[in-house]
Write a protein that holds these residues in place. Structure first.
Motif, mmCIF file in Angstrom:
data_model
loop_
_atom_site.group_PDB
_atom_site.id
_atom_site.type_symbol
_atom_site.label_atom_id
_atom_site.label_comp_id
_atom_site.label_asym_id
_atom_site.label_seq_id
_atom_site.Cartn_x
_atom_site.Cartn_y
_atom_site.Cartn_z
ATOM 1 N N THR A 103 0.830 -1.202 0.000
ATOM 2 C CA THR A 103 0.000 0.000 0.000
ATOM 3 C C THR A 103 0.864 1.251 0.000
ATOM 4 O OG1 THR A 103 -1.718 -1.207 1.231
ATOM 5 C CG2 THR A 103 -1.876 1.182 1.196
ATOM 6 N N ALA A 104 1.966 1.217 0.743
ATOM 7 C CA ALA A 104 2.889 2.361 0.758
ATOM 8 C C ALA A 104 3.511 2.570 -0.618
ATOM 9 C CB ALA A 104 3.969 2.135 1.805
ATOM 10 N N ALA A 105 3.831 1.474 -1.304
ATOM 11 C CA ALA A 105 4.399 1.592 -2.650
ATOM 12 C C ALA A 105 3.392 2.218 -3.610
ATOM 13 C CB ALA A 105 4.830 0.216 -3.153
ATOM 14 N N LEU A 106 2.131 1.802 -3.508
ATOM 15 C CA LEU A 106 1.098 2.382 -4.363
ATOM 16 C C LEU A 106 0.909 3.866 -4.049
ATOM 17 C CD1 LEU A 106 -1.167 2.212 -6.424
ATOM 18 C CD2 LEU A 106 -2.684 1.395 -4.599
ATOM 19 N N ALA A 107 0.869 4.217 -2.764
ATOM 20 C CA ALA A 107 0.704 5.619 -2.377
ATOM 21 C C ALA A 107 1.864 6.472 -2.896
ATOM 22 C CB ALA A 107 0.596 5.726 -0.861
ATOM 23 N N ALA A 108 3.081 5.937 -2.818
ATOM 24 C CA ALA A 108 4.242 6.681 -3.301
ATOM 25 C C ALA A 108 4.180 6.874 -4.811
ATOM 26 C CB ALA A 108 5.522 5.943 -2.915
ATOM 27 N N LEU A 109 3.704 5.861 -5.522
ATOM 28 C CA LEU A 109 3.612 5.972 -6.972
ATOM 29 C C LEU A 109 2.544 6.976 -7.386
ATOM 30 C CD1 LEU A 109 4.691 5.012 -9.631
ATOM 31 C CD2 LEU A 109 3.176 3.029 -9.516
ATOM 32 N N VAL A 110 1.408 6.952 -6.706
ATOM 33 C CA VAL A 110 0.349 7.928 -6.990
ATOM 34 C C VAL A 110 0.829 9.340 -6.677
ATOM 35 C CG1 VAL A 110 -1.962 8.693 -6.315
ATOM 36 C CG2 VAL A 110 -1.515 6.258 -6.648
ATOM 37 N N ARG A 111 1.528 9.484 -5.546
ATOM 38 C CA ARG A 111 2.053 10.802 -5.170
ATOM 39 C C ARG A 111 3.037 11.320 -6.229
ATOM 40 N NH1 ARG A 111 4.932 9.465 -1.084
ATOM 41 N NH2 ARG A 111 3.100 8.970 0.164
ATOM 42 N N ALA A 112 3.883 10.433 -6.728
ATOM 43 C CA ALA A 112 4.836 10.832 -7.764
ATOM 44 C C ALA A 112 4.120 11.278 -9.030
ATOM 45 C CB ALA A 112 5.784 9.679 -8.062
ATOM 46 N N LEU A 113 3.044 10.590 -9.375
ATOM 47 C CA LEU A 113 2.268 10.972 -10.547
ATOM 48 C C LEU A 113 1.633 12.341 -10.370
ATOM 49 C CD1 LEU A 113 0.492 7.628 -11.488
ATOM 50 C CD2 LEU A 113 1.957 8.962 -12.979
#
Length: 237
Positions: A103-113
């Protein structure tokens, strides 16, 4: 009075347990293959913690399965069930750990986008696919661990009420399939179909716990596919 070993008293399928343990190892490998820097702390930290928990958990599971196959008395079974409950708690802690990491990896990827700092489209597609596949495995583990008191006790009399209604459980009384006990592959299929259809397909959730788990998986899958993957395709265009 002593009781002989009986397959209905405790589920001791070695293949089922090793498939679940292999799934954790697969998740650890997928986490190391994430292209962008999306992990909490060093890239190796979450996989290292998962393997560090997996090794003793697998050892205890194998040891307790051996005791179950040799059990002959009520005292033996009581001790075995006590260890099963401990193993289940440890398995849930391990599953929670991989859930937090993914979930943290997904949140980081969305934040980067959203911040416009993400890498190129191809790496986004790879990471989105990685996170989506990891999500499927994680929720297969949640379903497998929680349904009817957990994998070890699922096939015995007095196990908890089912969290999921599988098609084999709807057969006419007397049909051998009505004694169906789902294994890890059944829960993996359930997690895969829920992640692709965003809803139940052939297997229905019966309890609030099962419904919440399926909602969480569908939400993560929808976010990954609709936001991350779609954005990556736009970058490629």
């Amino acid at each position: 009075m002593g009781l002989p070993p009986h397959p209905d008293r405790v589920r001791t399928s070695r293949l089922d347990f090793w498939l679940a343990r292999s799934a954790i190892a697969c998740v650890a490998g997928l986490q190391l293959l994430v292209v962008n820097d999306l992990s909490l702390g060093p890239r190796w930290l979450a996989p290292a913690l998962e393997i560090a928990l997996l090794v003793p958990l697998s050892t205890i599971t194998a040891w307790n399965q051996g005791r179950a196959r040799r059990a002959t008395t009520d005292a033996h079974w009581a001790e075995i069930h006590r260890f099963h409950r401990l193993i289940r708690r440890l398995a849930m802690v391990l599953t929670a750990l991989v859930t937090v990491a993914n979930t943290a990896a997904l949140a980081a990827l969305v934040r980067a986008l959203l911040n416009g700092k993400a890498a190129g489209g191809p790496t986004l597609l790879v990471d989105a696919l990685n996170i989506w596949g990891t999500n499927v495995i994680i929720f297969a583990l949640w379903f497998w661990t929680t349904d009817r008191g957990g994998a070890a006790l699922r096939g015995r009399p007095g196990a908890g009420d089912p969290d999921f209604l599988f098609p084999q459980m709807t057969m006419a009384p007397g049909d051998a399939r009505t004694r169906f006990v789902p294994g890890f592959v059944d829960y993996l299929f359930l997690a895969f179909t829920n992640a692709t259809a965003f809803s139940p397909t052939d297997t229905l959730p019966l309890t609030a716990r099962a419904k919440l788990l399926m909602m969480a998986e569908a939400l993560i899958s929808l976010l990954t596919v609709a936001l991350v993957a779609a954005r990556a395709v736009n970058i490629l265009a």
